[in-house]
Design a protein around this motif. Sequence first.
Motif, PDB file in Angstrom:
ATOM      1  N   GLU A  51      51.064  32.206  44.130  1.00  0.00           N
ATOM      2  CA  GLU A  51      51.249  31.230  43.044  1.00  0.00           C
ATOM      3  C   GLU A  51      51.753  29.895  43.585  1.00  0.00           C
ATOM      4  N   ALA A  52      52.493  29.968  44.680  1.00  0.00           N
ATOM      5  CA  ALA A  52      53.099  28.749  45.189  1.00  0.00           C
ATOM      6  C   ALA A  52      52.070  27.818  45.826  1.00  0.00           C
ATOM      7  N   LEU A  53      50.905  28.390  46.183  1.00  0.00           N
ATOM      8  CA  LEU A  53      49.890  27.577  46.842  1.00  0.00           C
ATOM      9  C   LEU A  53      49.150  26.737  45.804  1.00  0.00           C
ATOM     10  N   PRO A  54      48.573  25.647  46.208  1.00  0.00           N
ATOM     11  CA  PRO A  54      47.736  24.868  45.299  1.00  0.00           C
ATOM     12  C   PRO A  54      46.600  25.733  44.753  1.00  0.00           C
ATOM     13  N   GLY A  55      46.210  25.509  43.496  1.00  0.00           N
ATOM     14  CA  GLY A  55      45.293  26.377  42.766  1.00  0.00           C
ATOM     15  C   GLY A  55      44.023  26.759  43.503  1.00  0.00           C
ATOM     16  N   ALA A  56      43.273  25.834  43.996  1.00  0.00           N
ATOM     17  CA  ALA A  56      41.972  26.136  44.590  1.00  0.00           C
ATOM     18  C   ALA A  56      42.131  27.004  45.827  1.00  0.00           C
ATOM     19  N   ARG A  57      43.143  26.673  46.605  1.00  0.00           N
ATOM     20  CA  ARG A  57      43.353  27.409  47.839  1.00  0.00           C
ATOM     21  C   ARG A  57      43.757  28.855  47.531  1.00  0.00           C
ATOM     22  N   ALA A  58      44.591  29.003  46.485  1.00  0.00           N
ATOM     23  CA  ALA A  58      45.019  30.339  46.083  1.00  0.00           C
ATOM     24  C   ALA A  58      43.809  31.175  45.677  1.00  0.00           C
ATOM     25  N   ALA A  59      42.915  30.592  44.883  1.00  0.00           N
ATOM     26  CA  ALA A  59      41.740  31.321  44.425  1.00  0.00           C
ATOM     27  C   ALA A  59      40.882  31.731  45.622  1.00  0.00           C
ATOM     28  N   TYR A  60      40.734  30.814  46.566  1.00  0.00           N
ATOM     29  CA  TYR A  60      39.934  31.097  47.757  1.00  0.00           C
ATOM     30  C   TYR A  60      40.535  32.284  48.520  1.00  0.00           C
ATOM     31  N   LEU A  61      41.863  32.223  48.716  1.00  0.00           N
ATOM     32  CA  LEU A  61      42.539  33.283  49.461  1.00  0.00           C
ATOM     33  C   LEU A  61      42.390  34.620  48.752  1.00  0.00           C
ATOM     34  N   GLU A  62      42.563  34.583  47.440  1.00  0.00           N
ATOM     35  CA  GLU A  62      42.500  35.837  46.713  1.00  0.00           C
ATOM     36  C   GLU A  62      41.121  36.465  46.819  1.00  0.00           C
ATOM     37  N   ALA A  63      40.097  35.625  46.740  1.00  0.00           N
ATOM     38  CA  ALA A  63      38.730  36.132  46.882  1.00  0.00           C
ATOM     39  C   ALA A  63      38.523  36.726  48.264  1.00  0.00           C
ATOM     40  N   ALA A  64      39.174  36.129  49.258  1.00  0.00           N
ATOM     41  CA  ALA A  64      39.004  36.626  50.622  1.00  0.00           C
ATOM     42  C   ALA A  64      39.707  37.969  50.809  1.00  0.00           C
ATOM     43  N   ILE A  65      40.872  38.130  50.145  1.00  0.00           N
ATOM     44  CA  ILE A  65      41.632  39.368  50.313  1.00  0.00           C
ATOM     45  C   ILE A  65      40.991  40.519  49.551  1.00  0.00           C
ATOM     46  N   ARG A  66      40.410  40.205  48.388  1.00  0.00           N
ATOM     47  CA  ARG A  66      39.846  41.244  47.526  1.00  0.00           C
ATOM     48  C   ARG A  66      38.752  42.036  48.206  1.00  0.00           C
ATOM     49  N   ARG A  67      38.711  43.319  47.865  1.00  0.00           N
ATOM     50  CA  ARG A  67      37.626  44.146  48.378  1.00  0.00           C
ATOM     51  C   ARG A  67      36.367  43.863  47.569  1.00  0.00           C
ATOM     52  N   PRO A  68      35.177  44.092  48.168  1.00  0.00           N
ATOM     53  CA  PRO A  68      33.939  43.862  47.422  1.00  0.00           C
ATOM     54  C   PRO A  68      33.864  44.754  46.183  1.00  0.00           C
ATOM     55  N   LEU A  69      33.101  44.290  45.186  1.00  0.00           N
ATOM     56  CA  LEU A  69      33.042  44.962  43.886  1.00  0.00           C
ATOM     57  C   LEU A  69      32.572  46.414  44.025  1.00  0.00           C
ATOM     58  N   SER A  70      31.559  46.639  44.872  1.00  0.00           N
ATOM     59  CA  SER A  70      30.997  47.991  44.968  1.00  0.00           C
ATOM     60  C   SER A  70      32.059  48.966  45.453  1.00  0.00           C
ATOM     61  N   ARG A  71      32.887  48.508  46.393  1.00  0.00           N
ATOM     62  CA  ARG A  71      33.916  49.416  46.899  1.00  0.00           C
ATOM     63  C   ARG A  71      34.992  49.666  45.870  1.00  0.00           C
ATOM     64  N   ARG A  72      35.264  48.608  45.069  1.00  0.00           N
ATOM     65  CA  ARG A  72      36.278  48.814  44.040  1.00  0.00           C
ATOM     66  C   ARG A  72      35.800  49.817  43.004  1.00  0.00           C
ATOM     67  N   ILE A  73      34.498  49.696  42.636  1.00  0.00           N
ATOM     68  CA  ILE A  73      33.944  50.637  41.645  1.00  0.00           C
ATOM     69  C   ILE A  73      33.997  52.055  42.203  1.00  0.00           C
ATOM     70  N   LYS A  74      33.620  52.197  43.467  1.00  0.00           N
ATOM     71  CA  LYS A  74      33.653  53.520  44.094  1.00  0.00           C
ATOM     72  C   LYS A  74      35.057  54.113  44.031  1.00  0.00           C
ATOM     73  N   ARG A  75      36.037  53.279  44.329  1.00  0.00           N
ATOM     74  CA  ARG A  75      37.427  53.748  44.322  1.00  0.00           C
ATOM     75  C   ARG A  75      37.834  54.248  42.954  1.00  0.00           C
ATOM     76  N   VAL A  76      37.495  53.432  41.929  1.00  0.00           N
ATOM     77  CA  VAL A  76      37.871  53.806  40.568  1.00  0.00           C
ATOM     78  C   VAL A  76      37.198  55.123  40.190  1.00  0.00           C
ATOM     79  N   LEU A  77      35.912  55.230  40.527  1.00  0.00           N
ATOM     80  CA  LEU A  77      35.189  56.455  40.188  1.00  0.00           C
ATOM     81  C   LEU A  77      35.808  57.654  40.892  1.00  0.00           C
TER      82      LEU A  77
END
Lengths: 300, 279
Positions: free
Chosen positions: B6-32
């Motif tokens: 949150e402390a980072l400037p908005g755009a940079r935070a969004a970029y970082l979060e997207a980089a840290i997040r796992r790809p959607l397919s893997r997240r779906i697999k995990r949930v399933l």
Amino acid sequence: MPVEKTFGPKMPHPSGPHQRLADFGLASQARQAASVRFISLAAIGFLAALAFAAHVSRFDIWQLIHGIPRVGEFLGGMVPPIRLPTLWSDISSWYWGLGKWLRLLLTTVTMALFGTVAGTLIGGALSLLASANMGVRPATVFVVRRTLEVARTVPDLVWALIFLFAFGLGPLAGVLAILVHTIGAQGKLFAETNENADMRPIEGVRASGGTWIDEIAFGLLPQVMPNYVSYTLWRFETNIRSATIIGFVGAGGIGMELYESISLNYFDDAGAILIIVFLAVTLIDMASEALRLQITGHAA
Amino acid sequence: MSLTLEALPGARAAYLEAAIRRPLSRRIKRVLFAALASAILVYSAWVCEIFSPKLLAGLPKLGNALLLMLSPSGFQYLPEFLWGLLETISMAFLGTLIGAVLAVPLAILCSSKTFPIRILQFGFRRFSDALRSFDHLIWALVFVRAIGLGPIAGIMAIALVDLGTLAKLYSEAIDNASKGPVEGVRAAGGTWLDEIRLGILPQVLPVMLSATLYMWESNTRSATILGVVGAGGIGYQLADRLRVYEFGQASLIIILIVVAVSAIDKLSAWLRFRLIGSA
């Protein structure tokens, strides 16, 4: 060996090489005599223990020899005559109770599964309180350790007998017995793993302002997880075996059916059940081995 | 510890979060996967009557039983209990001994290093697998039916499972032994027996002793419950007292068992140290 101490690489011996040789001979003779003494004492003790044990347990070789043919009869009766022309009907009449047995086997497997998972979660949480290096008060560590010890030293069959009194016949008593025993066993193994963990990551998390939960989640768990998984799979295999016999006292699953078929001399039923139990146990062992290999990268 | 994105400037935070997040397919697999695992677990709990009213209804009774167990009683039966305990210890000792003695030749027949006929060797291996895949209690029940109630059924049950287990452990030790000494004995004109006696045995003896002592400890634990099916030992008294709800006496027996088992563990550790020189 006091004699040996008188010579060494740097200490010149007071009375020359001959004396040293003589000392060495004496020392090795003394060693040999001590070893002979120990072995003969051990042999006498062993024979005495053997005679005593045979007396206490009323070991009678003739009773055994007379019984062996009946064991053979029993094992032979476990597989009824199966002829090729009537192969299918022979097998289907042998496995007349297949549906019921598979249902009971499913109960057995679910008992082992639930007991293992729930027992591992509870035991794992308690193991944190039973490890000396997790910043828990020593008094708490002591109490939790003793509790875990009681849980695992009492055999699960005995727990089952206690739970039968409280909850009546059925799988509930069995699954609770497996659960309690698993809590004790996993708690101890996990605590030992925790105590062997590298403290640096944990201290790192603490230094950067993490809470106790953070220390566990980011400092401890990543290093101990492979061990946890391996112990859990192994415990599951053990619990499958326990769950099959826990029914002997009426605590649910296939064991009760097996107990009845053996004690009522329905050899062919006993054989049929033992074979499906054997197949299930083997299959689960293989699956668990494969899983362990995939998760931890090496077999048990 | 919060990563303070949150402390980072908005755009940079969004970029970082997207980089840290796992790809959607893997997240779906995990949930399933998580959903499937929880479903299986809940189903297991349901089959095991965890959700049945029996659980709540039985808790007060369980509390009563455990309270009664806090005060051991029945000290007038102490001689009987101690005799039962002695019987248990003897059963474990004799069973382990018989199993270990029989396991030596079986192990020699199970190892490719000492027994060259592959098909027979495979057969002996499966035989020892079959012996150990059934629990002591099942064998004990079979022997009780065949040779009658009493410790001898328990001894034979322990001996058979041990035969299977120790044959496997011994033959693995033989498999892992170095070939050098064996070839040396053969080159010097030794017979097959000489090869085993002088080439193999000295290498594997410590492993065999250690495995046997371990089985002895483990069998002492197993032997305590064999009495439940009538195969001798303290388990008979324990099951008997529990079945008539004499929890105080049962508790005394359990304490005796715990003390005896830990004494055997200590004895075995001492023996291992004396015989092999390592704990």
